[in-house]
Design a protein around this motif. Structure first.
Motif, short mmCIF file in Angstrom:
data_model
loop_
_atom_site.label_atom_id
_atom_site.label_comp_id
_atom_site.label_asym_id
_atom_site.label_seq_id
_atom_site.Cartn_x
_atom_site.Cartn_y
_atom_site.Cartn_z
N ILE A 2 0.85 -1.18 0.00
CA ILE A 2 0.00 0.00 0.00
C ILE A 2 0.89 1.24 0.00
CG2 ILE A 2 -1.74 1.30 1.29
CD1 ILE A 2 -2.76 -1.32 2.40
N TYR A 3 0.52 2.21 -0.83
CA TYR A 3 1.28 3.46 -0.93
C TYR A 3 0.33 4.65 -0.79
CZ TYR A 3 5.03 0.51 -2.73
OH TYR A 3 5.99 -0.45 -2.86
N GLN A 45 3.92 -1.64 -8.11
CA GLN A 45 3.69 -2.78 -8.99
C GLN A 45 2.20 -2.89 -9.31
OE1 GLN A 45 6.51 -4.46 -10.08
NE2 GLN A 45 7.43 -2.78 -8.91
N SER A 46 1.85 -3.70 -10.29
CA SER A 46 0.46 -3.77 -10.76
C SER A 46 -0.51 -4.24 -9.68
CB SER A 46 0.37 -4.68 -11.99
OG SER A 46 0.82 -5.99 -11.66
N GLU A 47 -0.04 -5.08 -8.74
CA GLU A 47 -0.93 -5.62 -7.71
C GLU A 47 -1.03 -4.72 -6.48
OE1 GLU A 47 3.20 -7.28 -7.00
OE2 GLU A 47 1.92 -6.93 -8.75
N ASP A 48 -0.31 -3.61 -6.45
CA ASP A 48 -0.30 -2.70 -5.30
C ASP A 48 -1.52 -1.78 -5.32
OD1 ASP A 48 2.14 -3.77 -4.47
OD2 ASP A 48 3.30 -2.25 -5.55
N GLN A 49 -1.75 -1.12 -4.18
CA GLN A 49 -2.78 -0.09 -4.07
C GLN A 49 -2.13 1.24 -3.71
OE1 GLN A 49 -5.50 -1.70 -1.06
NE2 GLN A 49 -7.04 -1.93 -2.67
N VAL A 50 -2.62 2.31 -4.33
CA VAL A 50 -2.11 3.64 -4.03
C VAL A 50 -3.28 4.54 -3.67
CG1 VAL A 50 -0.80 5.63 -4.85
CG2 VAL A 50 -0.23 3.34 -5.69
N GLY A 78 -0.76 -0.17 -10.42
CA GLY A 78 -1.52 -0.35 -9.19
C GLY A 78 -2.96 0.10 -9.32
N GLN A 79 -3.74 -0.29 -8.32
CA GLN A 79 -5.11 0.22 -8.21
C GLN A 79 -5.06 1.54 -7.46
OE1 GLN A 79 -8.01 -1.44 -5.36
NE2 GLN A 79 -9.38 -1.73 -7.12
N ILE A 80 -5.75 2.54 -7.97
CA ILE A 80 -5.71 3.88 -7.38
C ILE A 80 -7.01 4.15 -6.62
CG2 ILE A 80 -5.38 6.33 -7.84
CD1 ILE A 80 -4.07 5.51 -10.51
N ILE A 81 -6.87 4.43 -5.32
CA ILE A 81 -8.03 4.82 -4.51
C ILE A 81 -8.00 6.34 -4.42
CG2 ILE A 81 -9.20 4.66 -2.29
CD1 ILE A 81 -6.75 1.98 -3.09
N LEU A 82 -8.98 6.97 -5.04
CA LEU A 82 -9.02 8.43 -5.17
C LEU A 82 -9.88 9.06 -4.08
CD1 LEU A 82 -9.54 8.19 -8.97
CD2 LEU A 82 -7.64 9.44 -7.99
N PRO A 173 16.37 10.48 -0.04
CA PRO A 173 15.35 11.22 -0.80
C PRO A 173 14.71 10.36 -1.88
CG PRO A 173 17.43 12.45 -0.66
CD PRO A 173 17.70 11.07 -0.16
N LEU A 174 13.42 10.58 -2.09
CA LEU A 174 12.70 9.86 -3.14
C LEU A 174 12.59 10.74 -4.38
CD1 LEU A 174 9.76 8.40 -1.02
CD2 LEU A 174 11.68 7.12 -1.98
N PRO A 175 12.65 10.14 -5.56
CA PRO A 175 12.45 10.92 -6.78
C PRO A 175 11.06 11.58 -6.79
CG PRO A 175 13.37 8.77 -7.29
CD PRO A 175 12.98 8.74 -5.84
N PHE A 176 10.96 12.73 -7.43
CA PHE A 176 9.72 13.51 -7.46
C PHE A 176 8.55 12.67 -7.97
CE2 PHE A 176 6.71 16.48 -9.39
CZ PHE A 176 6.53 17.37 -8.35
N GLY A 177 7.48 12.67 -7.20
CA GLY A 177 6.27 11.97 -7.61
C GLY A 177 6.15 10.55 -7.10
N THR A 178 7.18 10.06 -6.40
CA THR A 178 7.16 8.69 -5.89
C THR A 178 6.18 8.57 -4.73
OG1 THR A 178 9.49 8.42 -6.47
CG2 THR A 178 8.56 6.82 -4.93
N PRO A 179 5.21 7.66 -4.79
CA PRO A 179 4.32 7.46 -3.65
C PRO A 179 5.09 6.94 -2.43
CG PRO A 179 3.33 6.57 -5.64
CD PRO A 179 4.76 6.89 -5.97
N LEU A 180 4.57 7.25 -1.24
CA LEU A 180 5.21 6.85 0.01
C LEU A 180 4.70 5.50 0.48
CD1 LEU A 180 4.87 10.28 1.85
CD2 LEU A 180 6.97 9.32 0.89
N SER A 181 5.62 4.66 0.95
CA SER A 181 5.25 3.37 1.52
C SER A 181 4.89 3.54 2.99
CB SER A 181 6.42 2.39 1.38
OG SER A 181 7.49 2.80 2.22
N VAL A 182 4.36 2.47 3.59
CA VAL A 182 4.07 2.50 5.03
C VAL A 182 5.37 2.70 5.81
CG1 VAL A 182 3.20 1.14 6.98
CG2 VAL A 182 2.01 1.07 4.78
N ALA A 183 6.47 2.07 5.36
CA ALA A 183 7.76 2.25 6.03
C ALA A 183 8.22 3.70 5.94
CB ALA A 183 8.80 1.33 5.40
N ASP A 184 7.99 4.36 4.81
CA ASP A 184 8.32 5.79 4.67
C ASP A 184 7.51 6.62 5.66
OD1 ASP A 184 10.06 5.30 2.50
OD2 ASP A 184 8.44 5.55 1.04
N ILE A 185 6.21 6.32 5.76
CA ILE A 185 5.34 7.05 6.68
C ILE A 185 5.84 6.91 8.11
CG2 ILE A 185 3.00 7.20 7.66
CD1 ILE A 185 3.20 8.23 4.75
N GLU A 186 6.19 5.69 8.50
CA GLU A 186 6.69 5.46 9.86
C GLU A 186 8.01 6.20 10.10
OE1 GLU A 186 5.17 3.98 12.44
OE2 GLU A 186 3.41 3.69 11.18
#
Length: 200
Positions: A2-3, A45-50, A78-82, A173-186
């Motif tokens: 999840i991102y 990845q294709s099976e992830d959720q963002v 990934g699947q996008i939850i808007l 640092p993450l490249p511009f536009g990279t979604p954050l992972s749960v580990a990044d959030i923590e």
């Protein structure tokens, strides 16, 4: 996996260049859009959720413009939850739902009007576009967007926008536009708690 991300502002030409609100040093929106798509797909990845917490794009309120954004979002892994932001209207979300590039069994999009609450590793995440004032909490965090250049002085409010200052708290640092992972959030939460404690 999840991102989380927010405030992609695809096609928002006024954000280009160096400004105090949301500096985006790209020559044009095509380059900005392509950079976000590339960096997103290098992680997701294709099976992830963002969870995309609002302000997807800034385009005219017309089906032709919605189609442009839909093509761009369709290229994202990934699947996008808007979650609806202040620059997203219901006509836009209705268009995306009707023209979802996924399948009925596996849609590319899910839609949330105001916000979502999810639990991961014994922690609650309130996912909203606008930041919330949660009060005294221990295992609850508000992930939000909207304010771009500001970091609220509350550890449990984490701006996940693609140009949010919280991203500077990451050791790598993450490249511009990279979604954050749960580990990044923590990691951001820990660094922000430490920084705010030192200010007291």
């Amino acid at each position: 996996m999840i991102y989380f991300t927010a405030d992609t502002h695809f096609y928002h030409e006024e954000l280009l260049g160096m400004n105090d609100f949301a500096p985006r040093p790209f020559a044009d929106v095509a380059t900005m859009n392509e950079t976000i798509v590339t960096n997103w797909n290098q992680r997701v990845q294709s099976e992830d959720q963002v969870y995309l917490l609002g302000d997807v794009a800034l385009v005219p309120n017309k089906p032709t413009a919605f189609a442009q954004v839909n093509a761009l979002l369709g290229a994202l892994n990934g699947q996008i939850i808007l979650v609806k932001g202040n620059h997203d209207n219901r006509a836009f979300f209705k268009y995306l739902k009707k023209h979802d590039p996924g399948t009925e069994a596996h849609p590319h999009y899910q839609f949330v009007d105001v916000g979502a609450l999810i639990k991961i590793n014994h922690r609650q995440y309130f996912l909203t576009h606008y930041p919330l004032l949660l009060g005294k909490v221990s295992q609850t965090v508000n992930l939000h967007g909207h304010i771009h250049h500001n970091m609220l002085p509350i550890a449990e409010n984490i701006n996940v926008g693609i140009d949010a200052p919280e991203r500077e708290l990451l050791k790598t640092p993450l490249p511009f536009g990279t979604p954050l992972s749960v580990a990044d959030i923590e990691a951001i939460l820990t660094a922000k708690q430490k920084a705010l404690t030192q200010l007291k």
